[in-house]
Design an enzyme around this catalytic site. Structure first.
Site, PDB file in Angstrom:
ATOM      1  N   ARG A  76       0.798  -1.250   0.000  1.00  0.00           N
ATOM      2  CA  ARG A  76       0.000   0.000   0.000  1.00  0.00           C
ATOM      3  C   ARG A  76       0.821   1.287   0.000  1.00  0.00           C
ATOM      4  NH1 ARG A  76      -5.031  -0.218   4.012  1.00  0.00           N
ATOM      5  NH2 ARG A  76      -3.400  -0.180   5.580  1.00  0.00           N
ATOM      6  N   ASP A  77       2.140   1.192  -0.076  1.00  0.00           N
ATOM      7  CA  ASP A  77       2.923   2.439  -0.170  1.00  0.00           C
ATOM      8  C   ASP A  77       4.195   2.188  -0.985  1.00  0.00           C
ATOM      9  OD1 ASP A  77       3.301   5.151   0.218  1.00  0.00           O
ATOM     10  OD2 ASP A  77       4.285   4.913   2.170  1.00  0.00           O
ATOM     11  N   VAL A  78       4.030   1.524  -2.129  1.00  0.00           N
ATOM     12  CA  VAL A  78       5.164   1.267  -3.016  1.00  0.00           C
ATOM     13  C   VAL A  78       5.551   2.578  -3.707  1.00  0.00           C
ATOM     14  CG1 VAL A  78       5.931   0.025  -5.076  1.00  0.00           C
ATOM     15  CG2 VAL A  78       4.493  -1.135  -3.378  1.00  0.00           C
ATOM     16  N   THR A 117       1.021   7.260  -0.665  1.00  0.00           N
ATOM     17  CA  THR A 117       1.655   8.508  -1.063  1.00  0.00           C
ATOM     18  C   THR A 117       0.994   9.014  -2.341  1.00  0.00           C
ATOM     19  OG1 THR A 117       3.728   7.792  -0.053  1.00  0.00           O
ATOM     20  CG2 THR A 117       3.860   9.564  -1.673  1.00  0.00           C
TER      21      THR A 117
END
Length: 215
Positions: A76-78, A117
């Site tokens: 969920r935040d690659v 992000t």
């Protein structure tokens, strides 16, 4: 949370968790030391990455996501900031602080609240949907590859809400428009990974990794 997520994973392209505990009232988390720097730092210094290097990095991260997916974890935040490069050229995915099980992990977020992000967030995450799956990570990996290849984030805007709205509604400018010398294969991988509808994207990390490695 992050320690529990990492403890389930053992892969050369994921930063390894070693220990977790409490000392004198402070929680601590011991991780593998990586002698290198995040891809985001290389981007800030060089502007863009050579196509072959960018494809290699994202191919390795796709393999890391393939491993996470087998354990039903969604990162969920690659993003480039969460990809470390060793001196030997090994890419490692880090920061699983937002990782969640595909089911039964309601403690961190709820429907209607977006996490991640903005520059790399998938449309479904931007909408705050509660049922995000690995295809959201593949969108973010595609957005990261876009940045590596072009030196630009896919959508720009002054505030996070504007950027997130563009991920949901605005057509993507193909990478080759910014960098004409890119191969058709690299351009096609980004476009497929960043399809607005998740059913139109790569459906699992292995197929995206295979295309990246072939390219």
């Amino acid at each position: 949370r992050e320690a529990r997520a990492v403890a389930k994973l053992n892969h050369e392209n994921i930063i390894q968790g070693i220990d977790v505990g409490v000392a004198s009232g402070f929680y601590y988390f011991v991780m593998e030391f990586v002698d290198g720097k995040p891809v985001s730092k290389t981007l800030s210094e060089a502007g863009t990455l050579a196509e072959k290097k960018a494809l290699s990095i994202c191919g390795q991260i796709a393999r890391a996501l393939e491993h996470a997916n087998k354990h039903k974890l969604v990162h969920r935040d690659v993003k480039p900031e969460n990809m470390m490069m060793t001196a030997e050229g090994v890419a490692k995915l880090c920061d699983l602080g937002l990782a969640k099980q595909e089911s039964g992990d309601a403690g961190l977020t709820q429907a209607g609240l977006s996490v991640g992000t903005p520059n790399y967030i998938s449309p479904e995450q931007a909408r705050g949907e509660g049922d995000v799956d690995i295809r959201s990570d593949l969108y973010s990996l595609g957005a990261s590859l876009y940045h590596m290849l072009t030196g630009k984030v896919p959508f720009e805007g002054g505030v996070p809400s504007v950027v997130m709205t563009k991920h949901i509604t605005e057509a993507l400018v193909p990478p080759v428009k910014h960098r004409p010398e890119l191969s058709p294969e690299a351009n096609a991988i980004v476009l497929k990974a960043m399809e607005k509808k998740r059913e139109d994207r790569y459906q699992e990390p292995g197929s995206m990794a295979t295309d990246l490695e072939a390219a």
